[in-house]
Design a protein around this motif. Structure first.
Motif, PDB file in Angstrom:
ATOM      1  N   ALA D 310       0.814  -1.159   0.131  1.00 24.99           N
ATOM      2  CA  ALA D 310      -0.036  -0.144   0.023  1.00 24.99           C
ATOM      3  C   ALA D 310       0.873   1.443   0.009  1.00 24.99           C
ATOM      4  O   ALA D 310       1.822   1.349   0.466  1.00 24.99           O
ATOM      5  CB  ALA D 310      -0.877  -0.076   1.469  1.00 24.99           C
ATOM      6  N   VAL D 311       0.300   2.192  -0.534  1.00 25.81           N
ATOM      7  CA  VAL D 311       0.826   3.685  -0.536  1.00 25.81           C
ATOM      8  C   VAL D 311       0.158   4.711   0.159  1.00 25.81           C
ATOM      9  O   VAL D 311      -1.150   4.818  -0.218  1.00 25.81           O
ATOM     10  CB  VAL D 311       1.440   4.118  -1.857  1.00 25.81           C
ATOM     11  N   SER D 312       0.632   5.032   1.078  1.00 29.30           N
ATOM     12  CA  SER D 312      -0.395   6.238   2.020  1.00 29.30           C
ATOM     13  C   SER D 312       0.137   7.664   1.812  1.00 29.30           C
ATOM     14  O   SER D 312       1.442   7.709   1.575  1.00 29.30           O
ATOM     15  CB  SER D 312      -0.514   5.729   3.289  1.00 29.30           C
ATOM     16  N   SER D 313      -0.523   8.381   2.302  1.00 32.70           N
ATOM     17  CA  SER D 313       0.014   9.987   2.378  1.00 32.70           C
ATOM     18  C   SER D 313       0.926  10.187   3.609  1.00 32.70           C
ATOM     19  O   SER D 313       1.857  11.220   3.491  1.00 32.70           O
ATOM     20  CB  SER D 313      -0.837  11.003   2.008  1.00 32.70           C
ATOM     21  N   ASP D 314       0.479   9.718   4.711  1.00 35.32           N
ATOM     22  CA  ASP D 314       1.108  10.227   6.153  1.00 35.32           C
ATOM     23  C   ASP D 314       0.987  11.424   6.144  1.00 35.32           C
ATOM     24  O   ASP D 314       1.644  12.384   6.921  1.00 35.32           O
ATOM     25  CB  ASP D 314       2.591   9.586   6.300  1.00 35.32           C
ATOM     26  N   HIS D 315      -0.230  12.017   5.730  1.00 34.80           N
ATOM     27  CA  HIS D 315      -0.509  13.396   5.611  1.00 34.80           C
ATOM     28  C   HIS D 315      -0.557  14.022   7.201  1.00 34.80           C
ATOM     29  O   HIS D 315      -1.061  13.445   8.141  1.00 34.80           O
ATOM     30  CB  HIS D 315      -1.899  13.591   5.042  1.00 34.80           C
ATOM     31  N   CYS D 316       0.393  15.128   7.271  1.00 37.37           N
ATOM     32  CA  CYS D 316       0.222  15.757   8.706  1.00 37.37           C
ATOM     33  C   CYS D 316       0.411  17.271   8.526  1.00 37.37           C
ATOM     34  O   CYS D 316       1.143  17.662   8.025  1.00 37.37           O
ATOM     35  CB  CYS D 316       1.538  15.127   9.266  1.00 37.37           C
ATOM     36  N   GLY D 317      -0.689  17.965   8.802  1.00 35.62           N
ATOM     37  CA  GLY D 317      -0.858  19.245   8.339  1.00 35.62           C
ATOM     38  C   GLY D 317      -0.329  20.344   9.221  1.00 35.62           C
ATOM     39  O   GLY D 317      -1.021  21.110  10.048  1.00 35.62           O
ATOM     40  N   PHE D 318       1.011  20.285   9.372  1.00 33.16           N
ATOM     41  CA  PHE D 318       1.481  21.581  10.213  1.00 33.16           C
ATOM     42  C   PHE D 318       2.082  22.499   9.232  1.00 33.16           C
ATOM     43  O   PHE D 318       2.556  22.275   8.233  1.00 33.16           O
ATOM     44  CB  PHE D 318       3.012  20.639  10.977  1.00 33.16           C
ATOM     45  N   ASP D 319       1.860  23.740   9.685  1.00 32.88           N
ATOM     46  CA  ASP D 319       2.118  24.754   8.762  1.00 32.88           C
ATOM     47  C   ASP D 319       3.585  25.192   8.756  1.00 32.88           C
ATOM     48  O   ASP D 319       4.333  25.060   9.679  1.00 32.88           O
ATOM     49  CB  ASP D 319       1.063  25.947   8.724  1.00 32.88           C
ATOM     50  N   TRP D 320       3.801  26.044   8.166  1.00 34.58           N
ATOM     51  CA  TRP D 320       5.306  26.398   7.393  1.00 34.58           C
ATOM     52  C   TRP D 320       5.611  27.854   8.416  1.00 34.58           C
ATOM     53  O   TRP D 320       6.600  27.865   9.238  1.00 34.58           O
ATOM     54  CB  TRP D 320       5.459  26.795   6.309  1.00 34.58           C
ATOM     55  N   ALA D 321       4.514  28.679   8.317  1.00 37.98           N
ATOM     56  CA  ALA D 321       4.914  29.985   9.065  1.00 37.98           C
ATOM     57  C   ALA D 321       5.041  29.915  10.503  1.00 37.98           C
ATOM     58  O   ALA D 321       6.118  30.679  10.933  1.00 37.98           O
ATOM     59  CB  ALA D 321       3.744  30.765   8.755  1.00 37.98           C
ATOM     60  N   PHE D 322       4.387  29.042  11.230  1.00 33.16           N
ATOM     61  CA  PHE D 322       4.635  29.072  12.693  1.00 33.16           C
ATOM     62  C   PHE D 322       5.031  27.534  12.953  1.00 33.16           C
ATOM     63  O   PHE D 322       6.220  27.613  13.853  1.00 33.16           O
ATOM     64  CB  PHE D 322       3.341  29.285  13.331  1.00 33.16           C
ATOM     65  N   GLN D 323       4.367  26.627  12.692  1.00 30.95           N
ATOM     66  CA  GLN D 323       4.780  25.438  13.548  1.00 30.95           C
ATOM     67  C   GLN D 323       6.162  24.629  12.847  1.00 30.95           C
ATOM     68  O   GLN D 323       6.959  24.272  13.593  1.00 30.95           O
ATOM     69  CB  GLN D 323       3.449  24.239  13.118  1.00 30.95           C
ATOM     70  N   LYS D 324       6.394  24.465  11.597  1.00 32.20           N
ATOM     71  CA  LYS D 324       7.559  24.343  11.281  1.00 32.20           C
ATOM     72  C   LYS D 324       8.870  25.194  11.839  1.00 32.20           C
ATOM     73  O   LYS D 324       9.809  24.445  11.905  1.00 32.20           O
ATOM     74  CB  LYS D 324       7.503  24.218   9.565  1.00 32.20           C
ATOM     75  N   HIS D 325       8.508  26.328  11.723  1.00 34.03           N
ATOM     76  CA  HIS D 325       9.585  27.306  12.453  1.00 34.03           C
ATOM     77  C   HIS D 325       9.686  27.091  13.879  1.00 34.03           C
ATOM     78  O   HIS D 325      10.930  27.806  14.305  1.00 34.03           O
ATOM     79  CB  HIS D 325       9.127  28.568  12.192  1.00 34.03           C
ATOM     80  N   MET D 326       9.077  26.488  14.593  1.00 27.99           N
ATOM     81  CA  MET D 326       9.398  26.131  15.914  1.00 27.99           C
ATOM     82  C   MET D 326      10.822  25.353  16.142  1.00 27.99           C
ATOM     83  O   MET D 326      11.564  25.624  17.115  1.00 27.99           O
ATOM     84  CB  MET D 326       8.271  25.090  16.597  1.00 27.99           C
ATOM     85  N   GLY D 327      11.240  24.748  14.958  1.00 28.87           N
ATOM     86  CA  GLY D 327      12.572  23.969  14.749  1.00 28.87           C
ATOM     87  C   GLY D 327      13.502  24.789  14.078  1.00 28.87           C
ATOM     88  O   GLY D 327      14.512  24.303  14.028  1.00 28.87           O
ATOM     89  N   GLU D 328      13.306  26.051  13.928  1.00 28.16           N
ATOM     90  CA  GLU D 328      14.573  26.970  13.506  1.00 28.16           C
ATOM     91  C   GLU D 328      15.431  27.032  14.734  1.00 28.16           C
ATOM     92  O   GLU D 328      15.131  27.371  15.674  1.00 28.16           O
ATOM     93  CB  GLU D 328      13.973  28.341  13.079  1.00 28.16           C
ATOM     94  N   GLY D 329      16.862  26.708  14.125  1.00 28.19           N
ATOM     95  CA  GLY D 329      18.040  26.645  15.245  1.00 28.19           C
ATOM     96  C   GLY D 329      18.107  25.670  15.711  1.00 28.19           C
ATOM     97  O   GLY D 329      18.867  25.186  16.581  1.00 28.19           O
ATOM     98  N   ASP D 330      17.067  24.406  15.678  1.00 26.04           N
ATOM     99  CA  ASP D 330      17.219  23.077  16.225  1.00 26.04           C
ATOM    100  C   ASP D 330      16.161  22.100  15.746  1.00 26.04           C
ATOM    101  O   ASP D 330      14.871  22.269  16.096  1.00 26.04           O
ATOM    102  CB  ASP D 330      16.663  23.233  17.843  1.00 26.04           C
ATOM    103  N   PHE D 331      16.805  21.497  14.752  1.00 24.01           N
ATOM    104  CA  PHE D 331      15.855  20.595  13.793  1.00 24.01           C
ATOM    105  C   PHE D 331      15.046  19.556  14.575  1.00 24.01           C
ATOM    106  O   PHE D 331      14.136  19.163  14.156  1.00 24.01           O
ATOM    107  CB  PHE D 331      16.890  19.766  12.831  1.00 24.01           C
TER     108      PHE D 331
END
Lengths: 462, 462, 462, 462
Positions: D310-331
């Motif tokens: 099977a092929v799934s999406s593992d869709h996970c809707g974190f946004d870029w503006a805020f959520q992904k940026h929580m990790g700026e400076g610490d991946f």
């Protein structure tokens, strides 16, 4: 609609569901939760399973041993009675004649008008000349996308050496022709046969002793190596040894395009049959030889897991009274091959489905869908898809009966499954929309089969 | 003591240590932290390594191609100069003559009194008759515990089919005779040779194209299968393809008694050599063909890990001026084989030990100890144990020099390692206690070699 | 020469030969076809085998269970009596103390002056802090090139999680420290133990049920994966399951630097022992648990083929009267470990050599040479090379006797090999040239053992 | 009939054919060569492909990272727009609450009335107590036949140790619950994360460095071992490493009941994306991490050959503006997961079907049929069989367009496939017979999705 099958459960290679099935112009025309009757003939399939008619991709109606031929297409009603609506016959190339001409002549003389079910052909390359190899790319034009070579049978005119297999693979590659091999080491068998006879082992059990599993494993490895060298796909017929199956499975896991089939008898019979007292074991002499229970169980796992994709009968109608007895006192003269055309579905159902080893969908896949794909006839055969030929088998799962040879239509005087308790039965069979079996009895005229041309690039190429 | 080697570091297959080594009556007589001089001749080995004289289990002094023979035992001083004190020669059975008689006649006529180093023999089975097969159990009586069969070379009188290999394995089993095979698929090579020539590929590089790795993998798989069927051990000579090595390794891991060797050139040369401009590549034509760097590195891992146990030279003294040129314009006529007898130790030392790929102990194992065991002469050769023949090589690790052919004693007009920068050098060599190399120069009379009878049940049987 | 052993057959890891062996200054000083007597003491070894003294790389003289310690170095004369002249002890790091200090303190307090044979140490990492991990590279300075981590034993202070194993591997890589693991899945064992006890299975056989083979296979796979991730070598101690052995073998075949040992009991005892009536099975409780005969035979093949390189005793002197009985009514409280220090050579000789499973040379390799190399002491121990410590065992192959515990010197009140019929016996043992066993009897003072510092980059790194 | 789709080509998991498809009462009601129009609404599918609506068995609408939740079911119209008509959501068990209650509460509060497509649930076991383990057999009663455990994420409340995985497998066995695992070694990742940060590697690429392929291979091996010990089937989600896939494939070949899925992004994106300049790589941070091209190609082979089903999406809707940026400076603080719900079919069609890597039938199998079987909803979803829910996607193969995020309905401010040139498009989608996409545009009300209870004994059990 001309005919409607109502109330049954449709089984396909990928699932099952309750629906009515409509037939028109010999084709599957409709499938519906409920089809209006109109003026159609209604077939009641309540409590029964509706499956695509079987495709038996490995039968022998033309084989000749020591001048003595097997029962021919005149006996093909046995297929229909067993739920098989298409057979694919191996036709030996005649020496000095092209493969295509050999097949055409055979069809004209021995098949046309004599077949109870539809048919297609595999060429068997026997004249290993450059001329023959160069014919290979043109075979699909004649509807023949598959040829077989016999790696076994040292000294026989149809024996193929490695050069013949390799050249065939080379020529097949671009043309989409699938090369099939009977994989056994001819030299070792020849040595062992002579040693066994010299040691006084003349009985049918000598057949198993002269063809141990590793003669099959070896040739399977070799054929795969030749396919790798030629960069062509390969198909291995009648896989019987666990090690041969594993060799195919593991090569496929490394990315090699190799696949194969096994046969009803390798899944259900074993060396015990060959060891029967007296000359009785001769009834079970086929090649490769029957294996032990360990191999049998490994083959069930293989078909369940998809490591082998099809189950054929390898039907070969040599009789007991005369033909099998040619080998009395010398097992090497027992003609190789057993009948089984009529038994394939009932035996698979009983030993496969009823025991839980495989699902009904898997049975359909092994019995009809994949064999059709292997032979390049999957666009019309082996499926219940709209537009496919209305080749249909209705299986009634209720009841059970004992297989006895006098109910077989193969015109052979024995059946290797004699005494087998079959669960359920083939109730009704349609061939291109026309009933050929009704209430368990063959009712066809035995002559309505037609040639089904195969397309190149079959399942082995995918 | 007649002679004492002092101050050196002794290297054995399982370790190394500083000690003096005493020689008496041609045997290793003593080993001591400090041996009193007495009246012994003293050899100073300070700063040098003392190793058992090499055993080259794969040499050709008797091979004939198109009526043209390789350089013979008259040139065997090259072995001594390279640190090898025993060679094992492959002697083709003459048609209509027994293996034993073929070897005895050859020894009497062409070896006795002409060998600079000790020698033993492998029979090469060429007359595949029951008479020959039945001779096999008696071979150890003549000191010949090994025979080889050529699976390659379709059409050659020495080509062996599967029946011959299988029958030989059957006969070898109880007698402790080790069956060796040259494993390549003869049919495929033949097809590819013809296709390449037809396509205009006549250059030496065509040799590699006509013998791709899978022709070796296939035959190796097949030989192993035959050994399994015959329940006999198997030895695979000159393993060159990664896949063939892995096939042997994995079969051994499943409990099959199979082992093998590789050769100096497969560890150090590659297809680049065959691709040299003009006809130059012909110097590197040997079978199996040289492989790519990937295979080469896999073989180094294999010898380090013990998946292959020996490194031989496969020395074959065809000259360049005439013999190699027989194949100009048709690579299939280039005689197969390269010289290398004198280079084995220096090349292994430089490319193996100095690069850290193998330890000195592993080198001794590959170069001397295991080959002696394989050939059934480990009780006198390949070791520095007390009582063994005083075959000793003193290697000086200091300095380096360029290999040039005019320092080679093989009487061949080229050397495949021409230009190779060798680290260290063979300083001194003793053959049964007598110096044959001194200060890097051969000083023997070239005639002191004697036959070393092998015992059955060699390393393959363990 | 101070002593000369005359007339025996010397057995090394790579062969055997008849020679006299001279001892001087506690070292192997000379080896010769015939050594002049001079004023040396002469030891007659006619008809006997002379081997390097055993190196038992896996012993426990310091383990404590529930506050109750095993028999200590005071009982190490049992090693000598069994032909073992060096033991390598696992010393648990004390919490809050460095590995080195833990070992030094232990040696000073509990070993120095109490050892009958020479000894070396493995550190056991128990305090999984960064401080400890960073100590690892300095361990070789203290002569400790090996440490072990316990993947088993959930909840114990010495249990190591994956982070600890991984960090240790990272630190070991450049320093040449060999990381050893006890590979069993702690979580699964813990779950199964609780379920078995809850189900009323409290008997010693519950031990086997709570530690099925796959808990070992899993942890072995995991340790190898961690080693791959850390790019460091790995050594697996006391391999007992066929699948664990195969995992190691197959990883090595893929180029991973992983190797391992098995133990005397896994080669000779099995689950039948654990199933003995009453509490008797507790005598055989060790971890991993004893396996079935199938595993046992696979391990014999593994040591023969070199897939596992050493056989240790895993000696652990818990007594029967008190210590083993702590687990009566609850198998999880039976202290893990069995004595066996004195039995290793006799049992291997009888079950390995006398049955033909392994050669005498292979026995020497498994018993002495490879263990010495693994522990970095191969330059002085495990060999009879000139200059090595004169640790020698003379084994008399004649006669046989029954092992009974009152002939054991381990001060434990039972022996797992009680009743075993041993062929031959340890006749004489020298420790650094001094006799400690004579005519089968221990004659040492029990205090002459000294510390043997190990060098880094042991066998796992090769 | 209420609706008839005419003129298209029906694609199923086992073939394709031209037929009209009739819908009635939200079910597939008829399939016919030609359905009479009657009063039905006619949908013209000429030149288009008719497939079962997709089943995305791996989506995250409820995940929360550092208190910050992903986009929820309000955004599930993105699924419909991408041809997916059923999603299976992973719902974390709340601490101290049962799995069933956690799911029921979540559905009531956050899903009911908010779903644009039908849905089912996987429980995620987070409270590893005996109480929770004992709840497992009752899950199918609530229509939840699958649970997942996170072997990764050391320290997180949802991390599961081996005991939790093993106990869950034990409880699942008889109940037909399929245990799913996120297979990565938590300890090693934790060590590497700390080391990378300490070494100054804080960028998104550090994510890949901290999760090398072997952390996935190891955990996959371990989970399989635990499944073998528990004698239960196992399902491995989001397989990304070649070695993990091979581990699953090879275990299945040994008879272990283990299978798994991969995801769109592992088939099409790779470490290059993570290496994008600046913080851009954070958009591609998901776990397991994206792999190199070698892994990607191996996964294509795996889905083609059926080694992953099977092929799934593992869709996970974190946004870029805020959520992904929580990790700026610490991946290590970048929320794991990428959107992709709307892209699965278009990307698979373009990169799978149009490149010839897989057939259209195989796409249907991977995209709809097998995922439905895995989740126990194959009797109503993932097929076009008569009686199944009329979840249908009509794909128009003509034309191509560039994926840009402002056409996505996921309410996330980026899409990992931005700029991807998609061939063809999702033209029409029916959910239980009602159109939710027409002419490429979502036209649903976004609230018509209902819960689809799953049955036990899904595909992993077969």
């Amino acid at each position: 609609m001309k005919k409607i099958i109502k109330g049954g459960t449709i089984v396909t290679a990928s699932g099952e569901y309750k629906a009515d099935l409509g037939i028109s112009d010999g084709k599957i025309a409709a499938c519906s939760a409920s089809l209006g009757n109109g003026d159609a003939e209604i077939i009641d399939a309540s409590g029964k399973y509706i499956m695509p008619g079987g495709v038996d991709q490995h039968v022998h109606f033309s084989f000749v041993y020591n001048g003595s031929p097997v029962r021919g297409f005149e006996t093909s009603s046995a297929a229909a009675a067993g739920g098989t609506t298409t057979v694919v016959e191996f036709v030996n190339q005649e020496q000095g004649k092209s493969i295509t001409a050999s097949i055409k002549d055979y069809e004209r003389d021995r098949v046309a008008g004599k077949a109870a079910i539809d048919y297609s052909f595999h060429g068997v390359l026997t004249d290993a000349s450059e001329e023959t190899f160069r014919e290979i790319p043109s075979l699909p034009d004649a509807g023949i996308p598959t040829i077989k070579l016999f790696m076994a049978y040292k000294g026989a005119f149809y024996h193929a050496d490695d050069a013949a297999v390799f050249r065939s693979l080379q020529e097949s590659r671009e043309a989409g022709v699938t090369i099939m091999v009977h994989a056994e080491n001819a030299d070792v068998i020849d040595v062992l046969q002579k040693q066994l006879l010299a040691a006084g082992e003349t009985s049918p059990y000598g057949h198993a002793l002269s063809r141990p599993p590793w003669v099959e494993v070896e040739a399977t490895q070799r054929a795969i190596a030749l396919a790798i060298l030629a960069e062509a796909p390969l198909y291995v017929v009648h896989v019987s040894a666990k090690g041969a199956m594993e060799t195919i499975r593991d090569a496929a896991a490394r990315g090699v395009r190799v696949s194969g089939e096994t046969c009803t008898h390798y899944l259900t019979l074993d060396t015990e049959n060959l060891a029967k007292p007296g000359f009785e074991g001769a009834k079970y002499v086929c090649s490769p030889a029957l294996r032990t229970a360990e191999h049998r169980e490994a083959l069930w796992q293989a078909v369940k897991m998809g490591w082998l994709g099809a189950v054929s009968s390898d039907h070969c109608g040599f009789d007991w009274a005369f033909q099998k007895h040619m080998g009395e006192g010398d097992f090497t003269n027992i003609p190789n091959g057993c009948p089984g055309l009529q038994d394939r579905l009932g035996v698979l159902w009983t030993e496969g489905v009823c025991t839980g080893r495989i699902s009904r969908s898997k049975l359909v896949d092994l019995f009809a869908t994949t064999p059709a794909d292997v032979c390049g006839i999957g666009h019309v055969k082996g499926r219940l898809d709209i537009g496919c030929d209305a080749d249909i088998v209705i299986y009634d799962p209720r009841g059970e009966h004992v297989i006895i040879n006098n109910t077989r239509l193969h015109s052979v005087d024995f059946d290797p499954y004699e005494g087998f308790v079959q669960k359920g039965r083939v109730d009704t069979v349609f061939l291109r929309g026309e009933p050929v079996v009704k209430n368990g009895a063959f009712i066809g005229n035995g002559t309505s089969g037609v040639f089904v041309p195969g397309k190149p690039y079959g399942a082995a190429y995918i």
